[in-house]
Design a protein around this motif. Structure first.
Motif, PDB file in Angstrom:
ATOM      1  N   TYR A 167     -55.404  -1.482   1.228  1.00 34.14           N
ATOM      2  CA  TYR A 167     -55.264  -2.080  -0.092  1.00 34.14           C
ATOM      3  C   TYR A 167     -53.981  -2.915  -0.220  1.00 34.14           C
ATOM      4  O   TYR A 167     -53.971  -3.914  -0.933  1.00 34.14           O
ATOM      5  CB  TYR A 167     -55.287  -0.983  -1.164  1.00 34.14           C
ATOM      6  N   ALA A 168     -52.941  -2.519   0.487  1.00 35.13           N
ATOM      7  CA  ALA A 168     -51.706  -3.310   0.469  1.00 35.13           C
ATOM      8  C   ALA A 168     -51.946  -4.683   1.088  1.00 35.13           C
ATOM      9  O   ALA A 168     -51.466  -5.714   0.577  1.00 35.13           O
ATOM     10  CB  ALA A 168     -50.597  -2.572   1.219  1.00 35.13           C
ATOM     11  N   ALA A 169     -52.704  -4.709   2.179  1.00 26.85           N
ATOM     12  CA  ALA A 169     -53.018  -5.983   2.837  1.00 26.85           C
ATOM     13  C   ALA A 169     -53.946  -6.823   1.965  1.00 26.85           C
ATOM     14  O   ALA A 169     -53.797  -8.048   1.893  1.00 26.85           O
ATOM     15  CB  ALA A 169     -53.654  -5.724   4.201  1.00 26.85           C
ATOM     16  N   ILE A 170     -54.908  -6.172   1.307  1.00 26.05           N
ATOM     17  CA  ILE A 170     -55.813  -6.886   0.403  1.00 26.05           C
ATOM     18  C   ILE A 170     -55.022  -7.549  -0.725  1.00 26.05           C
ATOM     19  O   ILE A 170     -55.249  -8.719  -1.061  1.00 26.05           O
ATOM     20  CB  ILE A 170     -56.869  -5.925  -0.176  1.00 26.05           C
ATOM     21  N   GLU A 171     -54.093  -6.805  -1.309  1.00 31.83           N
ATOM     22  CA  GLU A 171     -53.263  -7.361  -2.387  1.00 31.83           C
ATOM     23  C   GLU A 171     -52.463  -8.563  -1.892  1.00 31.83           C
ATOM     24  O   GLU A 171     -52.404  -9.606  -2.556  1.00 31.83           O
ATOM     25  CB  GLU A 171     -52.321  -6.280  -2.918  1.00 31.83           C
ATOM     26  N   LYS A 172     -51.872  -8.419  -0.723  1.00 35.58           N
ATOM     27  CA  LYS A 172     -51.061  -9.498  -0.159  1.00 35.58           C
ATOM     28  C   LYS A 172     -51.904 -10.744   0.100  1.00 35.58           C
ATOM     29  O   LYS A 172     -51.488 -11.872  -0.214  1.00 35.58           O
ATOM     30  CB  LYS A 172     -50.402  -9.022   1.138  1.00 35.58           C
ATOM     31  N   ILE A 187     -53.502 -16.535  -2.235  1.00 33.74           N
ATOM     32  CA  ILE A 187     -54.430 -17.599  -2.641  1.00 33.74           C
ATOM     33  C   ILE A 187     -53.831 -18.372  -3.805  1.00 33.74           C
ATOM     34  O   ILE A 187     -53.356 -17.786  -4.785  1.00 33.74           O
ATOM     35  CB  ILE A 187     -55.795 -17.000  -3.047  1.00 33.74           C
ATOM     36  N   ASP A 188     -53.832 -19.663  -3.704  1.00 33.26           N
ATOM     37  CA  ASP A 188     -53.235 -20.530  -4.725  1.00 33.26           C
ATOM     38  C   ASP A 188     -53.930 -20.332  -6.075  1.00 33.26           C
ATOM     39  O   ASP A 188     -55.159 -20.413  -6.175  1.00 33.26           O
ATOM     40  CB  ASP A 188     -53.365 -21.992  -4.278  1.00 33.26           C
ATOM     41  N   LYS A 234     -64.956 -14.710  -0.132  1.00 33.01           N
ATOM     42  CA  LYS A 234     -65.045 -15.018   1.298  1.00 33.01           C
ATOM     43  C   LYS A 234     -64.041 -14.181   2.090  1.00 33.01           C
ATOM     44  O   LYS A 234     -64.365 -13.666   3.173  1.00 33.01           O
ATOM     45  CB  LYS A 234     -64.788 -16.516   1.527  1.00 33.01           C
ATOM     46  N   LEU A 235     -62.838 -14.051   1.561  1.00 35.72           N
ATOM     47  CA  LEU A 235     -61.799 -13.256   2.218  1.00 35.72           C
ATOM     48  C   LEU A 235     -62.232 -11.800   2.367  1.00 35.72           C
ATOM     49  O   LEU A 235     -62.147 -11.214   3.451  1.00 35.72           O
ATOM     50  CB  LEU A 235     -60.500 -13.333   1.400  1.00 35.72           C
ATOM     51  N   TYR A 279     -62.630  -7.919   5.380  1.00 34.52           N
ATOM     52  CA  TYR A 279     -62.634  -6.490   5.049  1.00 34.52           C
ATOM     53  C   TYR A 279     -64.048  -5.896   4.964  1.00 34.52           C
ATOM     54  O   TYR A 279     -64.202  -4.729   4.585  1.00 34.52           O
ATOM     55  CB  TYR A 279     -61.888  -6.266   3.729  1.00 34.52           C
ATOM     56  N   ASN A 280     -65.058  -6.685   5.311  1.00 37.72           N
ATOM     57  CA  ASN A 280     -66.442  -6.199   5.376  1.00 37.72           C
ATOM     58  C   ASN A 280     -66.913  -5.591   4.061  1.00 37.72           C
ATOM     59  O   ASN A 280     -67.616  -4.578   4.044  1.00 37.72           O
ATOM     60  CB  ASN A 280     -66.587  -5.173   6.508  1.00 37.72           C
ATOM     61  N   ILE A 281     -66.523  -6.213   2.950  1.00 40.26           N
ATOM     62  CA  ILE A 281     -66.940  -5.771   1.623  1.00 40.26           C
ATOM     63  C   ILE A 281     -68.197  -6.543   1.232  1.00 40.26           C
ATOM     64  O   ILE A 281     -68.246  -7.763   1.343  1.00 40.26           O
ATOM     65  CB  ILE A 281     -65.808  -5.976   0.598  1.00 40.26           C
TER      66      ILE A 281
END
Length: 307
Positions: free
Chosen positions: A216-221, A226-227, A270-271, A276-278
């Motif tokens: 989740y830390a990486a997801i937040e980052k 993203i602009d 897309k990210l 993250y295979n969501i």
């Protein structure tokens, strides 16, 4: 559309289920007769285990059929969890059966009986062949579905049980060791429980909507990079089944048109899908509201308790 190839990979032909069911039903009858004639508890326990397998296979097939139904007004996420429920019930049955077998084996240790090793051997060999055929039929689908894996483990544990019974029968043909039969029963029962427990644990996590293991830390980052995204908060993530992860979040953006915000949505989706295979993403854009809130809403539990 992306999920269609996966669905095709998971599908097990109904004829295979029917073949495995008939094999297990036949084994059950043969082993019950053989267990009574030989006096082997291990053989009788394997027979009842095979009976449970037959019910498990039927339940697994029905659950898989139901899970393929489309979403509707009553089940907006579809029927995917029918397979999870089936996997849970099958694994739970294995645990209960294991406990029953251990109790029976302990009682047999206290009052050992004579075992006809020759009859025990012949029936166990027949059971092993049939169980191996069943395992081959179910093996392909066991990698992609907890439901099929639970059914496959039923059959596989029966194969191991048959091997143990064969070894015991060979020994009993030459050496009178009345404690060997119940000891083999206990060993097989412990193995069955050991294999079933991870399935119970995983299915409970899914049914209780426990958060999947995500960074989740990486997801937040990544999302904040993203602009146009100034903050992300109120994250929720859960699993519909062992493969499909659902994700929702609130994002703070600059004051902009909806059409501009949609471009940000597409980037985030897309990210999350590719990295993250969501499978399913729901986003709520906000300007000032919640901009100082944390990633997870720690007040959710309190709100739900008060409702």
């Amino acid at each position: 559309m992306k999920e269609q190839p996966f669905m095709n990979k998971r599908e097990i032909n109904g004829r295979r289920f029917l073949a495995v069911t008939l094999l297990n039903a036949t084994i059950t009858v043969v082993e019950i007769i053989g267990g009574v004639v030989s006096g082997s508890l291990a053989l009788l326990s394997d027979a009842f285990h095979n009976l449970g397998d037959s019910l498990s296979i039927v339940m697994g097939y029905v659950a898989q059929t139901i899970s393929g139904r489309s979403e509707n007004s009553r089940r907006t996420f579809g029927y995917r969890r029918a397979e999870i429920l089936s996997a849970f019930l099958n694994a739970l049955f294995l645990i209960v059966m294991s406990i029953f077998l251990i109790v029976e084996a302990i009682q047999r240790l206290e009052k050992p009986t004579h075992i006809n090793g020759r009859v025990m051997l012949i029936v166990a060999v027949v059971g092993l062949i049939a169980n191996l055929l069943s395992a081959v039929l179910l093996h392909e689908g066991s990698h992609d579905s907890l439901n099929i894996k639970a059914t496959y483990l039923h059959v596989l544990s029966d194969s191991l049980s048959s091997v143990a019974v064969i070894i015991g029968a060979i020994i009993l043909m030459y050496v009178n060791v009345p404690w060997l039969d119940p000891l083999l029963t206990i060993a097989v029962a412990l193995y069955i429980a050991f294999e079933a427990w991870p399935i119970i644990k995983k299915t409970i996590e899914i049914l209780m909507q426990s958060a999947p293991k995500l960074d989740y830390a990486a997801i937040e980052k990544d999302i904040l990079a993203i602009d146009g995204v100034e903050n992300i908060h109120h994250i929720h993530a859960w699993s519909m089944d062992e493969h499909r992860i659902i994700f929702s979040a609130h994002i703070n953006c600059q004051d902009m048109k909806i059409s501009e915000c949609e471009q940000i949505y597409h980037q985030i989706e897309k990210l999350l899908t590719t990295k993250y295979n969501i499978s399913h993403v729901t986003l709520q854009a906000e300007c000032k509201r919640g901009q100082n809130e944390e990633l997870f809403d720690t007040n959710d539990d309190e709100i739900h308790l008060c409702q």
